[in-house]
Design an enzyme around this catalytic site. Structure first.
Site, PDB file in Angstrom:
ATOM      1  N   ASP A   1      41.629  34.834  38.772  1.00  0.00           N
ATOM      2  CA  ASP A   1      40.581  35.126  37.797  1.00  0.00           C
ATOM      3  C   ASP A   1      40.980  36.266  36.855  1.00  0.00           C
ATOM      4  O   ASP A   1      40.281  37.265  36.745  1.00  0.00           O
ATOM      5  CB  ASP A   1      39.306  35.480  38.597  1.00  0.00           C
ATOM      6  CG  ASP A   1      38.092  35.688  37.723  1.00  0.00           C
ATOM      7  OD1 ASP A   1      37.962  34.975  36.710  1.00  0.00           O
ATOM      8  OD2 ASP A   1      37.266  36.569  38.055  1.00  0.00           O
TER       9      ASP A   1
ATOM     10  N   GLU B   1      42.559  37.649  49.046  1.00  0.00           N
ATOM     11  CA  GLU B   1      41.778  36.416  49.209  1.00  0.00           C
ATOM     12  C   GLU B   1      42.651  35.193  49.446  1.00  0.00           C
ATOM     13  O   GLU B   1      42.513  34.175  48.776  1.00  0.00           O
ATOM     14  CB  GLU B   1      40.867  36.200  47.999  1.00  0.00           C
ATOM     15  CG  GLU B   1      39.788  37.264  47.891  1.00  0.00           C
ATOM     16  CD  GLU B   1      38.877  37.088  46.682  1.00  0.00           C
ATOM     17  OE1 GLU B   1      39.231  36.313  45.774  1.00  0.00           O
ATOM     18  OE2 GLU B   1      37.822  37.735  46.646  1.00  0.00           O
TER      19      GLU B   1
ATOM     20  N   TYR C   1      30.298  38.843  48.300  1.00  0.00           N
ATOM     21  CA  TYR C   1      29.424  38.613  47.142  1.00  0.00           C
ATOM     22  C   TYR C   1      28.085  38.015  47.539  1.00  0.00           C
ATOM     23  O   TYR C   1      27.597  37.108  46.893  1.00  0.00           O
ATOM     24  CB  TYR C   1      30.147  37.719  46.126  1.00  0.00           C
ATOM     25  CG  TYR C   1      31.301  38.439  45.453  1.00  0.00           C
ATOM     26  CD1 TYR C   1      31.110  39.170  44.283  1.00  0.00           C
ATOM     27  CD2 TYR C   1      32.576  38.412  46.003  1.00  0.00           C
ATOM     28  CE1 TYR C   1      32.159  39.845  43.673  1.00  0.00           C
ATOM     29  CE2 TYR C   1      33.634  39.085  45.405  1.00  0.00           C
ATOM     30  CZ  TYR C   1      33.425  39.801  44.237  1.00  0.00           C
ATOM     31  OH  TYR C   1      34.463  40.469  43.636  1.00  0.00           O
TER      32      TYR C   1
ATOM     33  N   TYR D   1      27.726  35.250  44.416  1.00  0.00           N
ATOM     34  CA  TYR D   1      28.241  33.886  44.554  1.00  0.00           C
ATOM     35  C   TYR D   1      27.478  33.125  45.633  1.00  0.00           C
ATOM     36  O   TYR D   1      27.451  31.907  45.635  1.00  0.00           O
ATOM     37  CB  TYR D   1      29.731  33.892  44.887  1.00  0.00           C
ATOM     38  CG  TYR D   1      30.594  34.235  43.691  1.00  0.00           C
ATOM     39  CD1 TYR D   1      30.587  33.420  42.560  1.00  0.00           C
ATOM     40  CD2 TYR D   1      31.405  35.355  43.676  1.00  0.00           C
ATOM     41  CE1 TYR D   1      31.355  33.730  41.455  1.00  0.00           C
ATOM     42  CE2 TYR D   1      32.190  35.670  42.579  1.00  0.00           C
ATOM     43  CZ  TYR D   1      32.162  34.856  41.474  1.00  0.00           C
ATOM     44  OH  TYR D   1      32.932  35.156  40.375  1.00  0.00           O
TER      45      TYR D   1
ATOM     46  N   GLU E   1      35.891  44.467  47.484  1.00  0.00           N
ATOM     47  CA  GLU E   1      35.250  43.863  46.309  1.00  0.00           C
ATOM     48  C   GLU E   1      33.794  43.619  46.648  1.00  0.00           C
ATOM     49  O   GLU E   1      33.480  43.176  47.756  1.00  0.00           O
ATOM     50  CB  GLU E   1      35.875  42.505  45.937  1.00  0.00           C
ATOM     51  CG  GLU E   1      37.133  42.588  45.129  1.00  0.00           C
ATOM     52  CD  GLU E   1      37.631  41.228  44.624  1.00  0.00           C
ATOM     53  OE1 GLU E   1      36.815  40.312  44.431  1.00  0.00           O
ATOM     54  OE2 GLU E   1      38.854  41.106  44.439  1.00  0.00           O
TER      55      GLU E   1
ATOM     56  N   TRP F   1      33.805  45.817  42.638  1.00  0.00           N
ATOM     57  CA  TRP F   1      34.486  44.933  41.696  1.00  0.00           C
ATOM     58  C   TRP F   1      33.654  44.838  40.448  1.00  0.00           C
ATOM     59  O   TRP F   1      32.557  44.349  40.514  1.00  0.00           O
ATOM     60  CB  TRP F   1      34.686  43.535  42.313  1.00  0.00           C
ATOM     61  CG  TRP F   1      35.612  42.685  41.515  1.00  0.00           C
ATOM     62  CD1 TRP F   1      35.279  41.604  40.721  1.00  0.00           C
ATOM     63  CD2 TRP F   1      37.037  42.810  41.410  1.00  0.00           C
ATOM     64  NE1 TRP F   1      36.397  41.076  40.139  1.00  0.00           N
ATOM     65  CE2 TRP F   1      37.481  41.790  40.541  1.00  0.00           C
ATOM     66  CE3 TRP F   1      37.969  43.710  41.950  1.00  0.00           C
ATOM     67  CZ2 TRP F   1      38.827  41.636  40.213  1.00  0.00           C
ATOM     68  CZ3 TRP F   1      39.298  43.555  41.624  1.00  0.00           C
ATOM     69  CH2 TRP F   1      39.711  42.522  40.768  1.00  0.00           C
TER      70      TRP F   1
HETATM   71  C1  E9O Z   1      38.986  37.991  43.178  1.00  0.00           C
HETATM   72  C2  E9O Z   1      38.785  38.584  41.819  1.00  0.00           C
HETATM   73  O1  E9O Z   1      39.993  38.565  41.137  1.00  0.00           O
HETATM   74  N1  E9O Z   1      37.717  37.821  43.844  1.00  0.00           N
HETATM   75  C3  E9O Z   1      36.716  37.064  43.105  1.00  0.00           C
HETATM   76  C4  E9O Z   1      36.430  37.818  41.813  1.00  0.00           C
HETATM   77  C5  E9O Z   1      35.317  37.208  40.948  1.00  0.00           C
HETATM   78  O2  E9O Z   1      34.599  37.961  40.310  1.00  0.00           O
HETATM   79  C6  E9O Z   1      37.719  37.829  41.035  1.00  0.00           C
HETATM   80  O3  E9O Z   1      37.571  38.388  39.757  1.00  0.00           O
HETATM   81  O4  E9O Z   1      35.179  36.018  40.888  1.00  0.00           O
HETATM   82  C7  E9O Z   1      35.505  36.769  43.934  1.00  0.00           C
HETATM   83  C8  E9O Z   1      35.700  35.606  44.834  1.00  0.00           C
HETATM   84  C9  E9O Z   1      34.419  35.193  45.458  1.00  0.00           C
HETATM   85  C10 E9O Z   1      34.581  33.936  46.254  1.00  0.00           C
HETATM   86  C11 E9O Z   1      33.292  33.521  46.820  1.00  0.00           C
HETATM   87  C12 E9O Z   1      33.422  32.235  47.546  1.00  0.00           C
HETATM   88  C13 E9O Z   1      32.141  31.799  48.132  1.00  0.00           C
HETATM   89  C14 E9O Z   1      32.338  30.492  48.795  1.00  0.00           C
HETATM   90  C15 E9O Z   1      31.288  30.128  49.734  1.00  0.00           C
END
Ligand code: E9O
Length: 603
Positions: A163, A416, A472, A476, A509, A554
């Protein structure tokens, strides 16, 4: 590898400035024995992408060329001359006066080459072919594909597994430094401090080449006064009444190394270092024997126009903004940052979690998702991919480059990755072993884990010294529902704590996309109110967990990404905008962090 600087025996030439630039259409082959056929220029160091008005150039995936001309003053030409790239993203072929002198793959660590045999008396032409292509043999990982345009020309495409925008080019300084023929190649400094006795045994190991009689090592204090000295390539020198390097209260010694021949100093180099002790014990992260609490950020090297290019004023501003908020640390997500940034952190007492380029190792280490659906899919297909080799290389190069930095307190081996999949342990175990073996200071190691990897599913937790979570809840998962998020956050942290009572836990994060200036009296997602509510909720839970040792949110600032329906000109999880203007939540966090001590918060 030594950082290039001037010393009484070394000169330094900076090749920053305007270079010729062109993208390679792969229609007419480039003849490197002739000047590049282009009038376009770009500034180095910087990413090429945002210096152009052309969308075609900005989005180019494939090969591209840089060229500059330089002279070396006559008195220097009898010296050993080394051309050094701070980084070249992601693969580089380097030509001097039409001859290939080196090739390098891996975009975020330095490489160098001796150039004496290829130099002309004047007007040397340095040409660099670069590639920004990514696949499963590179880190970061990307999915590579090819097609043909309407004229039948090859079109290459990279779909990034991460990302952030795939900025590329000569993003860090390109320099030439001189050394005498007998020269110091590398210095390793390992301070072993006895906190009770307030003394430190400093183990110095020197690699040197050429003809010399002896090596002298002198340790100087911060005022430049000699503390102790000794002779030999493998020495232990004792500093009594030692001044410790402390978070936000840095003290730097210097190891001055002299290579001596017939009583004369042939070569000399001064390596700054700090004396501090890192340990992980009973669920705590100890710096100099005291339980440290991380307050800070995941970051990016990402600024307007420079892209991922070295931007020293912004580095300085970022550290000042961090200090102003009471923050003490950050993670170099998701690649090694510039050497200049690491040196700045040493001076400023900023604590760094140093991360490799291993981002995007998802879907069992970067396969095409369709493989998961195919009948002959096997869980260990990753073994045939070259990712592991690239991963080993970046671990080796990162530790080699950053081993002496006092600011670096932990290595992050990956971000991750699919550590929940079968085979993940077999993949990661040798990498953790390698990092632990290579690091002369034996720092703790971790990876930052994705939400699918939890106390029940994660196969690799035994490998880490610190449990580092990217979480998150409320963003998320269960977007907007902070009540459920609070329960999920608490339940999961308690489960980790119960299962791994000796391992410190931290968040590396957590965040919510927030459009600066967007307000909502209902605290809706994307509003500045929501961002603040989200962080308040998270802090409340963190404070309930005894072995929770840090919060790195983050992200420090909004940053550019590839296009996507969740991204409006990039990721907006910054607590500062990309221009470093504070969002509303900064006041709350400043208040929280200035009231949390760096040490002993949970004791
Ligand atoms: C890595 C970072 O580079 N982590 C991401 C960040 C984002 O804001 C990104 O910028 O998207 C978050 C990953 C969250 C994954 C959640 C998955 C949930 C699945 C059930």
């Amino acid at each position: 590898m030594l950082y290039p600087t001037t010393t009484p025996t070394r000169a330094l030439l900076d090749l920053s400035g305007l270079w010729k630039f062109m993208i390679d259409e792969e229609v007419t082959p480039i003849d490197v024995t002739k000047p590049l056929p282009t009038d376009e220029v770009l500034a180095v160091p910087a990413s090429f992408n945002d210096q152009t008005a052309s969308q075609k150039i900005r989005d180019h995936s494939g090969y591209f060329w840089y060229e500059t001309n330089f002279d070396i003053a006559k008195p220097l030409r009898s010296q050993r001359l080394v051309l050094r790239f701070g980084s070249a993203t992601h693969e580089a072929w380097v030509y001097l006066n039409g001859q290939e002198i080196t090739h390098y793959k891996g975009g975020f660590t330095p490489f160098e080459v001796e150039i004496n045999d290829y130099l002309q008396a004047s007007n040397n032409r340095l040409t660099v072919k670069l590639s920004n292509l990514l696949d499963y043999s590179t880190l970061p990982v990307g999915h590579y594909s090819e097609s043909k345009d309407e004229n039948g020309h090859l079109v290459r495409k990279v779909d990034e597994n991460f990302d952030f925008f795939n900025y590329a080019g000569l993003q860090r300084p390109v320099k030439i430094y001189s050394t005498p023929q007998a020269h110091i190649d590398d210095i390793t400094v390992v301070p072993d401090v006895d906190l009770a006795a307030k003394s430190a045994n400093v183990h110095t190991t020197i690699k040197a080449a050429g003809d010399f009689d002896e090596v002298k090592v002198t340790i100087l204090d911060q005022a430049g006064k000699e503390v102790v000295s000794g002779e030999g390539t493998d020495e232990v020198l004792t500093i009594s009444n030692v001044n410790l390097w402390q978070p936000l209260n840095a003290y730097l010694y210097t190891a001055k190394v002299d290579l001596i021949k017939n009583g004369d100093v042939e070569d000399t180099y001064s390596e700054p270092f700090g004396v501090r002790k890192i340990a992980v014990q009973n669920g705590q992260f100890l710096i100099n024997g005291e339980p440290f609490y991380f307050k800070g950020f995941g970051k990016h090297e990402d600024t307007y126009v420079h892209g991922r290019g070295f931007n020293e004023p912004v580095n300085v501003l970022d550290i000042n903004l961090m200090k102003d908020m009471g923050a003490n640390s950050f993670r170099t997500s998701h690649y090694p940052y510039s050497e200049e940034m690491m040196r700045l952190c040493d001076r400023e007492g900023i604590v760094v979690i140093d991360e490799t380029t291993a981002v995007g190792l998802m879907v069992t280490f970067g396969f095409d998702v369709s493989m998961l659906e195919s009948d002959d899919y096997e869980d260990d297909t990753w073994k045939e991919l070259k990712t592991a080799e690239a991963h080993k290389q970046v671990i080796r190069e990162l530790i080699d480059r950053d081993k002496n930095h006092a600011s670096v307190v932990m290595w992050s081996i990956a971000n991750e990755a699919a550590t929940f999949s079968k085979g993940a342990h077999d993949y990661f175990k040798p990498l953790f072993d390698e990092a632990r073996e290579l690091d002369p200071q034996k720092r703790p190691c971790t990876y930052t884990s994705i939400m699918m990897a939890n106390p029940k599913t994660d196969e690799c937790i035994d490998l880490v010294d610190v449990i580092a979570l990217n979480r998150y809840y409320g963003w998320y998962i269960g977007n907007g529902d902070l009540k459920t998020a609070e329960t999920s956050t608490r339940d999961e942290l308690k489960e980790y704590q119960a299962k791994f009572p000796d391992k410190p836990i931290m968040y590396t994060e957590y965040g919510a996309d927030t459009v600066a200036g967007l307000h909502s009296k209902y605290g809706e997602p994307f509003s500045e109110e929501f961002q603040e509510d989200y962080y308040r909720m998270s802090s409340k839970v963190f404070d309930e967990i005894p072995n929770f040792v840090g919060e790195q949110l983050w992200n420090f600032a909004d940053f550019q990404t590839k296009f996507g329906i969740q991204r409006v000109q990039g990721n907006k999880k910054g607590i500062f905008t990309r221009a470093r203007e504070p969002k509303m939540v900064v006041r709350y966090l400043k208040d929280r962090w200035t009231n949390i001590p760096n040490f002993g918060y949970k004791t």
